[in-house]
Design a protein around this motif. Structure first.
Motif, PDB file in Angstrom:
ATOM      1  N   UNK A  37      -1.400  41.090  44.742  1.00  0.00           N
ATOM      2  CA  UNK A  37      -2.132  41.629  43.897  1.00  0.00           C
ATOM      3  C   UNK A  37      -1.101  42.240  42.551  1.00  0.00           C
ATOM      4  N   UNK A  38      -0.210  42.886  43.018  1.00  0.00           N
ATOM      5  CA  UNK A  38       0.593  43.618  41.960  1.00  0.00           C
ATOM      6  C   UNK A  38       1.455  42.521  41.074  1.00  0.00           C
ATOM      7  N   UNK A  39       1.723  41.478  41.656  1.00  0.00           N
ATOM      8  CA  UNK A  39       2.074  40.264  40.685  1.00  0.00           C
ATOM      9  C   UNK A  39       1.022  39.798  39.772  1.00  0.00           C
ATOM     10  N   UNK A  40      -0.111  39.716  40.153  1.00  0.00           N
ATOM     11  CA  UNK A  40      -1.324  39.016  39.505  1.00  0.00           C
ATOM     12  C   UNK A  40      -1.561  40.144  38.368  1.00  0.00           C
ATOM     13  N   UNK A  41      -1.284  41.600  38.516  1.00  0.00           N
ATOM     14  CA  UNK A  41      -1.544  42.331  37.411  1.00  0.00           C
ATOM     15  C   UNK A  41      -0.446  42.313  36.512  1.00  0.00           C
ATOM     16  N   UNK A  42       0.725  42.022  37.169  1.00  0.00           N
ATOM     17  CA  UNK A  42       1.991  42.177  36.061  1.00  0.00           C
ATOM     18  C   UNK A  42       1.760  40.679  35.157  1.00  0.00           C
ATOM     19  N   UNK A  43       1.426  39.610  35.708  1.00  0.00           N
ATOM     20  CA  UNK A  43       1.028  38.278  35.002  1.00  0.00           C
ATOM     21  C   UNK A  43      -0.125  38.837  33.974  1.00  0.00           C
ATOM     22  N   UNK A  44      -0.946  39.457  34.225  1.00  0.00           N
ATOM     23  CA  UNK A  44      -2.305  39.630  33.206  1.00  0.00           C
ATOM     24  C   UNK A  44      -1.913  40.415  32.351  1.00  0.00           C
ATOM     25  N   UNK A  45      -0.785  41.506  32.394  1.00  0.00           N
ATOM     26  CA  UNK A  45      -0.386  42.393  31.210  1.00  0.00           C
ATOM     27  C   UNK A  45       0.485  41.587  30.445  1.00  0.00           C
ATOM     28  N   UNK A  46       1.278  40.631  31.090  1.00  0.00           N
ATOM     29  CA  UNK A  46       2.174  39.866  30.167  1.00  0.00           C
ATOM     30  C   UNK A  46       1.767  38.556  29.514  1.00  0.00           C
ATOM     31  N   UNK A  47       0.427  38.555  29.473  1.00  0.00           N
ATOM     32  CA  UNK A  47      -0.153  36.990  29.143  1.00  0.00           C
ATOM     33  C   UNK A  47       0.110  35.943  29.707  1.00  0.00           C
ATOM     34  N   UNK A  48       0.559  36.105  31.036  1.00  0.00           N
ATOM     35  CA  UNK A  48       0.789  34.679  31.874  1.00  0.00           C
ATOM     36  C   UNK A  48      -0.370  34.667  32.952  1.00  0.00           C
ATOM     37  N   UNK A  49      -0.826  33.569  32.760  1.00  0.00           N
ATOM     38  CA  UNK A  49      -1.631  32.815  33.481  1.00  0.00           C
ATOM     39  C   UNK A  49      -1.080  32.243  35.102  1.00  0.00           C
ATOM     40  N   UNK A  50      -1.526  32.652  36.060  1.00  0.00           N
ATOM     41  CA  UNK A  50      -1.082  32.517  37.494  1.00  0.00           C
ATOM     42  C   UNK A  50      -2.010  31.412  38.304  1.00  0.00           C
ATOM     43  N   UNK A  51      -1.572  30.759  38.779  1.00  0.00           N
ATOM     44  CA  UNK A  51      -2.494  29.729  39.360  1.00  0.00           C
ATOM     45  C   UNK A  51      -1.701  29.010  40.611  1.00  0.00           C
ATOM     46  N   UNK A  52      -2.358  29.070  41.808  1.00  0.00           N
ATOM     47  CA  UNK A  52      -1.989  28.632  43.119  1.00  0.00           C
ATOM     48  C   UNK A  52      -2.356  26.976  43.179  1.00  0.00           C
ATOM     49  N   UNK A  53      -1.732  26.101  43.397  1.00  0.00           N
ATOM     50  CA  UNK A  53      -2.070  24.780  43.549  1.00  0.00           C
ATOM     51  C   UNK A  53      -1.570  23.907  44.679  1.00  0.00           C
ATOM     52  N   UNK A  89      10.288  33.003  27.695  1.00  0.00           N
ATOM     53  CA  UNK A  89      10.947  33.858  28.459  1.00  0.00           C
ATOM     54  C   UNK A  89      10.053  34.916  29.280  1.00  0.00           C
ATOM     55  N   UNK A  90       8.900  34.893  29.031  1.00  0.00           N
ATOM     56  CA  UNK A  90       7.962  35.904  29.538  1.00  0.00           C
ATOM     57  C   UNK A  90       7.929  36.053  31.110  1.00  0.00           C
ATOM     58  N   UNK A  91       7.652  34.735  31.676  1.00  0.00           N
ATOM     59  CA  UNK A  91       7.617  34.626  33.203  1.00  0.00           C
ATOM     60  C   UNK A  91       8.900  34.937  33.751  1.00  0.00           C
ATOM     61  N   UNK A  92      10.165  34.441  33.138  1.00  0.00           N
ATOM     62  CA  UNK A  92      11.364  34.491  33.875  1.00  0.00           C
ATOM     63  C   UNK A  92      11.611  36.175  33.632  1.00  0.00           C
ATOM     64  N   UNK A  93      11.325  36.892  32.758  1.00  0.00           N
ATOM     65  CA  UNK A  93      11.376  38.475  32.937  1.00  0.00           C
ATOM     66  C   UNK A  93      10.741  38.997  34.094  1.00  0.00           C
ATOM     67  N   UNK A  94       9.412  38.422  34.051  1.00  0.00           N
ATOM     68  CA  UNK A  94       8.733  38.991  35.148  1.00  0.00           C
ATOM     69  C   UNK A  94       9.148  38.690  36.524  1.00  0.00           C
ATOM     70  N   UNK A  95       9.558  37.675  36.940  1.00  0.00           N
ATOM     71  CA  UNK A  95      10.121  37.076  37.883  1.00  0.00           C
ATOM     72  C   UNK A  95      11.412  37.847  38.535  1.00  0.00           C
ATOM     73  N   UNK A  96      12.161  38.224  37.403  1.00  0.00           N
ATOM     74  CA  UNK A  96      13.459  38.762  37.645  1.00  0.00           C
ATOM     75  C   UNK A  96      13.057  40.251  38.053  1.00  0.00           C
ATOM     76  N   UNK A  97      12.206  40.978  37.279  1.00  0.00           N
ATOM     77  CA  UNK A  97      11.733  42.386  37.474  1.00  0.00           C
ATOM     78  C   UNK A  97      11.348  42.576  38.727  1.00  0.00           C
ATOM     79  N   UNK A  98      10.275  41.527  39.070  1.00  0.00           N
ATOM     80  CA  UNK A  98       9.665  41.508  40.366  1.00  0.00           C
ATOM     81  C   UNK A  98      10.582  41.200  41.437  1.00  0.00           C
ATOM     82  N   UNK A  99      11.612  40.507  41.547  1.00  0.00           N
ATOM     83  CA  UNK A  99      12.604  40.394  42.567  1.00  0.00           C
ATOM     84  C   UNK A  99      13.432  41.442  42.901  1.00  0.00           C
ATOM     85  N   UNK A 100      13.466  42.547  41.971  1.00  0.00           N
ATOM     86  CA  UNK A 100      14.198  43.618  42.047  1.00  0.00           C
ATOM     87  C   UNK A 100      13.513  44.491  43.188  1.00  0.00           C
ATOM     88  N   UNK A 101      12.174  44.414  43.180  1.00  0.00           N
ATOM     89  CA  UNK A 101      11.338  45.042  43.894  1.00  0.00           C
ATOM     90  C   UNK A 101      11.124  44.405  45.338  1.00  0.00           C
TER      91      UNK A 101
END
Length: 170
Positions: A37-53, A89-101
């Motif tokens: 849920x936190x990842x989805x919220x972060x994606x939404x804030x950064x204009x990133x569409x997240x889709x499980x396939x 680079x937006x998803x890369x920054x988000x992934x890197x920040x998320x990996x810190x937590x």
């Protein structure tokens, strides 16, 4: 899932791949509900569409498009979550920040700026400048000499004006 439903999903995935110029393949199955849920919220804030396939449906969607996505086919194992973005680079920054937590978010591969990147190239992806950042850099470089010329003209203009004023007072 019925064959008609599968073809509809494949068409939707293909349309989304066309809509966004960059996408990242990630592994989110190890995340719990709170982290997801936190990842989805972060994606939404950064204009990133997240889709499980499903990997097979994504593979078929990629094959249906004009671009050759074959370098990514080997990454389609396990569960796959795609992050779509129009900023490279937006998803890369988000992934890197998320990996810190939480180190539970896995990065598989990415398609950015018409190039393919593997799991070991996340830092390179973070460093990639977006199109708008590059345009801003070019404009700043172009403005710098112009500002120097204007500044020189203004300072020399005030000097000339001072000299003329001194001469007229005599």
């Amino acid at each position: 899932m019925k064959k008609e439903d599968k073809s509809t999903v494949i068409e939707q995935i293909a349309a989304t791949l066309k809509e966004y110029s960059h996408f990242y393949l990630t592994e989110t199955s190890a995340l719990n509900a709170e982290k997801t849920s936190a990842l989805r919220r972060a994606c939404f804030k950064n204009d990133i569409k997240m889709l499980v396939v499903k990997n097979t449906l994504l593979h078929k969607a990629m094959e249906s498009l004009d671009t050759d996505y074959s370098p990514l086919y080997d990454c389609l194992k396990g569960s796959t979550t795609i992050m779509f973005s129009n900023t490279g680079n937006a998803p890369a920054k988000l992934i890197k920040d998320f990996k810190k937590e939480s180190d539970l978010l896995g990065f598989k591969a990415a398609y950015v700026e018409e190039s393919f990147y593997g799991a070991d190239q996340l830092d390179a992806l973070v460093a990639i400048k977006s199109k708008n950042e590059l345009i801003a850099d070019v404009i700043a470089l172009l403005q710098s000499p112009a500002k120097n010329v204007v500044s020189a003209l203004q300072s020399s203009g005030s000097t000339i004006h001072g000299v003329l004023q001194t001469l007229s007072e005599r």
